[in-house]
Design an enzyme around this catalytic site. Structure first.
Site, PDB file in Angstrom:
ATOM      1  N   HIS A   1      -7.723   9.710  -1.629  1.00 54.80           N
ATOM      2  CA  HIS A   1      -7.041   9.667  -0.342  1.00 54.80           C
ATOM      3  C   HIS A   1      -7.819  10.358   0.780  1.00 54.80           C
ATOM      4  O   HIS A   1      -7.867   9.864   1.914  1.00 54.80           O
ATOM      5  CB  HIS A   1      -5.654  10.302  -0.490  1.00 54.80           C
ATOM      6  CG  HIS A   1      -4.662   9.800   0.508  1.00 54.80           C
ATOM      7  ND1 HIS A   1      -3.309   9.723   0.254  1.00 54.80           N
ATOM      8  CD2 HIS A   1      -4.804   9.333   1.766  1.00 54.80           C
ATOM      9  CE1 HIS A   1      -2.674   9.242   1.310  1.00 54.80           C
ATOM     10  NE2 HIS A   1      -3.559   8.998   2.248  1.00 54.80           N
TER      11      HIS A   1
ATOM     12  N   LYS B   1      -2.975   5.858  -4.085  1.00 57.22           N
ATOM     13  CA  LYS B   1      -4.054   6.793  -3.785  1.00 57.22           C
ATOM     14  C   LYS B   1      -3.763   8.138  -4.443  1.00 57.22           C
ATOM     15  O   LYS B   1      -2.604   8.568  -4.494  1.00 57.22           O
ATOM     16  CB  LYS B   1      -4.194   7.002  -2.272  1.00 57.22           C
ATOM     17  CG  LYS B   1      -4.181   5.715  -1.469  1.00 57.22           C
ATOM     18  CD  LYS B   1      -4.176   5.995   0.028  1.00 57.22           C
ATOM     19  CE  LYS B   1      -3.809   4.747   0.805  1.00 57.22           C
ATOM     20  NZ  LYS B   1      -2.373   4.435   0.777  1.00 57.22           N
TER      21      LYS B   1
ATOM     22  N   ASP C   1       0.835  -1.199   0.000  1.00 52.64           N
ATOM     23  CA  ASP C   1       0.000   0.000   0.000  1.00 52.64           C
ATOM     24  C   ASP C   1       0.872   1.252   0.000  1.00 52.64           C
ATOM     25  O   ASP C   1       1.639   1.484   0.939  1.00 52.64           O
ATOM     26  CB  ASP C   1      -0.911  -0.008   1.233  1.00 52.64           C
ATOM     27  CG  ASP C   1      -1.820   1.210   1.303  1.00 52.64           C
ATOM     28  OD1 ASP C   1      -3.008   1.082   0.967  1.00 52.64           O
ATOM     29  OD2 ASP C   1      -1.343   2.291   1.709  1.00 52.64           O
TER      30      ASP C   1
ATOM     31  N   TYR D   1       2.913  10.043  -0.587  1.00 53.04           N
ATOM     32  CA  TYR D   1       4.020   9.472   0.182  1.00 53.04           C
ATOM     33  C   TYR D   1       5.368   9.765  -0.470  1.00 53.04           C
ATOM     34  O   TYR D   1       6.403   9.707   0.193  1.00 53.04           O
ATOM     35  CB  TYR D   1       3.874   7.954   0.314  1.00 53.04           C
ATOM     36  CG  TYR D   1       2.670   7.473   1.083  1.00 53.04           C
ATOM     37  CD1 TYR D   1       1.822   8.357   1.765  1.00 53.04           C
ATOM     38  CD2 TYR D   1       2.359   6.122   1.131  1.00 53.04           C
ATOM     39  CE1 TYR D   1       0.715   7.900   2.453  1.00 53.04           C
ATOM     40  CE2 TYR D   1       1.255   5.654   1.830  1.00 53.04           C
ATOM     41  CZ  TYR D   1       0.430   6.543   2.482  1.00 53.04           C
ATOM     42  OH  TYR D   1      -0.667   6.074   3.164  1.00 53.04           O
TER      43      TYR D   1
END
Length: 279
Positions: free
Chosen positions: A115, A82, A48, A53
């Site tokens: 998200h 996401k 994930d 990120y």
């Protein structure tokens, strides 16, 4: 209820998803490849990540290294990313997806999520996800951090029901009403930060239960979620911790201990509140 690290649940569109996965939140891109590779070697089949990120490239490298080390194929690994829903238009969402796919070095995603709901600014993003799904570029689509009212708004115009709502969930934030709404509409719940970013690992009540089963606090918390059919994404950068987090299938919490853990709920968040968090 899953019985092993590779066991899966079937989502509302028929896609199968591993019940316990490895997350890479807050892991620097340069370190992510090794973490993901080690995760795959140690049995994890769900990885994930997310646009925000900043480690999709490392995630993709780690997947390739993990496949090479194990002899597995791409279809053996379930990959989630996401879109950072900063009030995106339809075209911006499609572009963000294509950029994520390029960074990951993959031909398709197994799951793509919005998200955060923001200030209910997700309609065009969802419509773009539906188009990408219908074009076969994503196996399944869903959302993250959506409250009931966000889901109600989405379902009022969606032609594809989200398969998952990934939310903060742990014994201090058990999300009972949101889980019930998801079950009613066929939307699986997946927990992020199931250990409350480590804050629950020294909780006296959880440690007492852990002693009873000769398990760690983390293992008790993860087992609590598994016994409620809650999907999990757990972050770890160390192989020994990855192995420990997956060692949760050889025992079962008794009803009284499930009740003790349920009683810890305070609706307490470690992450942002979706009703006030915007970009």
């Amino acid at each position: 209820m899953i019985q092993s690290l590779t066991d899966t649940y079937t989502l509302n569109n028929g896609t199968k998803i591993p019940g316990l996965g490895l997350g890479v939140f807050q892991i620097p891109d340069a370190e992510t490849a090794n973490v993901v590779k080690e995760g795959i070697i140690n049995g994890y089949r769900l990885i994930d990540t997310a646009q925000i990120y900043g480690n999709e490239a490392g995630t993709g490298d780690g997947i390739r290294q993990g496949l090479a080390a194990t002899g597995l194929k791409r279809e053996d690994i379930f990959v989630t990313s996401k879109v950072w829903n900063a009030h995106l238009t339809y075209d911006e969402t499609v572009a963000a997806f294509e950029e994520s796919l390029t960074r990951l070095g993959l031909e398709y995603l197994d799951l793509y999520l919005i998200h955060w709901p923001g200030a209910d600014a997700f309609k065009e993003s969802w419509q773009a996800l539906e188009a990408l799904y219908k074009a076969g570029k994503i196996k399944a689509i869903g959302v993250s951090n959506f409250q009931i009212h966000h889901l109600e708004a989405l379902l009022s115009y969606a032609t594809v029901v989200p398969v998952i709502n990934q939310i903060e969930l742990h014994p201090k934030l058990s999300q009972v009403e949101l889980r019930a709404f998801g079950k009613e509409h066929g939307i699986k719940i997946q927990a992020w930060s199931p250990l409350m970013q480590g804050q629950l690992l020294t909780h006296p009540e959880i440690l007492t239960i852990a002693d009873k089963y000769n398990k760690s606090a983390a293992q008790i918390i993860l087992r609590w979620a598994i016994q409620q059919d809650i999907l999990l994404v757990v972050k770890s950068v160390h192989a020994d911790r990855m192995i420990s987090n997956s060692d949760v299938f050889d025992f079962k919490l008794e009803r009284e201990d499930m009740d003790r853990l349920n009683a810890l709920n305070e609706s307490l968040r470690v992450g942002p509140n979706p009703d006030s968090f915007d970009f």
